[in-house]
Write a protein that holds these residues in place. Structure first.
Motif: not given
Length: 389
Positions: A285, A287, A303, A306, A313, A315-316, A379, A381-382, A385
């Motif tokens: 994760q 950026d 967001y 992501t 990516n 995050y993906h 976003k 992120p944590e 997810k």
């Protein structure tokens, strides 16, 4: 049997043995003589062969030939360059002689050599860095540059376009040629069709001297790969016990650290966080991988950004991205190989660049509330997810 008959047979057998022994001695003598002659002839021939190889190519030719020794050139590569330019007689003998004389520390640059120079004179010039010409131009490639940015920078100085540079370095046949020439640095993994540019991350950030007005693209690329090899390969000896196992993974991690923080210590601490997340099969994760995946520079990663599906990516996907996202400073490389160990799984940076580390998501969210503006459209992120909850 009578004594006389016995004596006769004994003398006959003795005579035959004597004759056979004589023949054996003659054969042995002949073989030894032949071997001695061969050794003498071989030794004399070898002596004159080596002597000839060490002599000037043409003692009467004082005309100068300009020879460029690229950054990071090995003794073998230097020998090949000198032979191609007619400065030495034999590459192999040059390498052996250099090793025998224990001459090291050759300097890169552009030299004026003549065919009348002895090998000792050539070695002395290379060792002292007696560069005969100043570079016509120096081009600085900043840390964190992508190949597209590198292509644009070179296009500002030379007679090719950014598109021509990219077309050259993205050509599969050309990249395969580079892989064959630099097997310790480049691997076929860089030809994965999902990688945007095969040489992304492999063109090292530094200042490069150029001794001609419009060098060919291949010469530029070779110069940069030589520098990358000189910097990166020594670190590969430190990988034992590290979670990274290849040059490609090390360069990929270094590119992430380059983009995440400007300071060497911060990069080492962030590297520790990344390795902890990898160990727990958590997405990194980060950026910068999102920005690289969408191919756009933004001050804020939203967001929705992501959510882009890309092998870059983080995050993906879990794990490292499929390849590097830029080149890097050497301290980012050092951080990738020698991180600072901790139990942290999270970090965030405020607007002043201060970085805060946390072991748990609860602690991380608390620091986020304290140090990050809640009015921003960033976003989360944590929090977003599931595997972080």
């Amino acid at each position: 049997m009578s004594d006389s008959k016995f004596d006769s047979e004994y003398k006959e057998r003795l005579h035959k043995r004597t004759e056979e022994a004589g023949k054996v001695r003659k054969i042995v003598a002949l073989v030894l003589t032949s071997l001695i002659i061969l050794l003498i002839v071989g030794g004399v021939s070898g002596y004159f062969y080596v002597k000839s190889a060490l002599e000037p190519v043409d003692p009467s030719d004082e005309s100068e030939t300009t020879v460029e020794i690229p950054l990071g050139s090995s003794t073998s590569e230097i020998a090949s360059i000198l032979k191609e330019n007619g400065i030495i007689n034999n590459e192999l003998i040059f390498r052996f002689y250099t090793k025998f004389k224990n001459v090291t520390g050759f300097q890169a640059g552009e030299y004026d050599f003549t065919k009348a120079m002895t090998i000792d004179e050539i070695l002395q010039s290379l060792k002292t860095g007696k560069v005969m010409l100043d570079p016509l131009l120096r081009v600085t490639i900043p840390e964190g540059s992508t190949v597209e940015q590198i292509a644009a920078r070179y296009a500002e100085h030379f007679n090719f376009t950014k598109e021509e540079f990219l077309k050259k370095i993205d050509d599969e046949a050309y990249v395969n040629k580079l892989i064959e020439e630099h097997p310790a640095l480049l691997d076929e993994v860089i030809l994965d069709p999902e990688i945007k540019h095969p040489l992304e991350g492999y063109l090292f950030a530094t200042t490069y001297p150029f001794f001609e007005e419009n060098p060919p693209i291949d010469q530029i690329v070779q110069k940069m790969l030589a520098q990358t090899k000189e910097v990166v390969l020594p670190y590969m000896d430190s990988l034992e016990g590290n979670r990274l196992s290849s040059v490609h993974e090390v360069i990929t991690m270094a590119s992430l650290l380059e983009k995440e923080a400007p300071k060497a210590e911060s990069r080492k601490r962030i590297a520790g966080v990344f390795y902890n997340r990898l160990a727990q099969d958590m997405p990194l994760q980060t950026d910068p991988t999102v920005l690289y995946a969408i191919g756009e520079h933004k001050d804020r990663v939203l967001y929705e950004d992501t959510e882009v599906e890309s092998p870059f990516n983080t995050y993906h996907i879990n794990g490292l991205p499929i390849g590097p996202i830029s080149n890097f400073n050497e301290n980012a490389l050092d951080a990738a190989v020698q991180p600072i160990d901790s139990e942290n799984l999270y970090f965030l940076a405020d607007q002043e660049g201060n970085i805060y580390y946390s072991k748990t998501l609860e602690e991380h969210n608390k620091k986020k509330a304290e140090h990050i503006s809640q009015n921003s459209e960033d976003k989360q992120p944590e929090e977003a997810k599931p595997n972080d909850e």
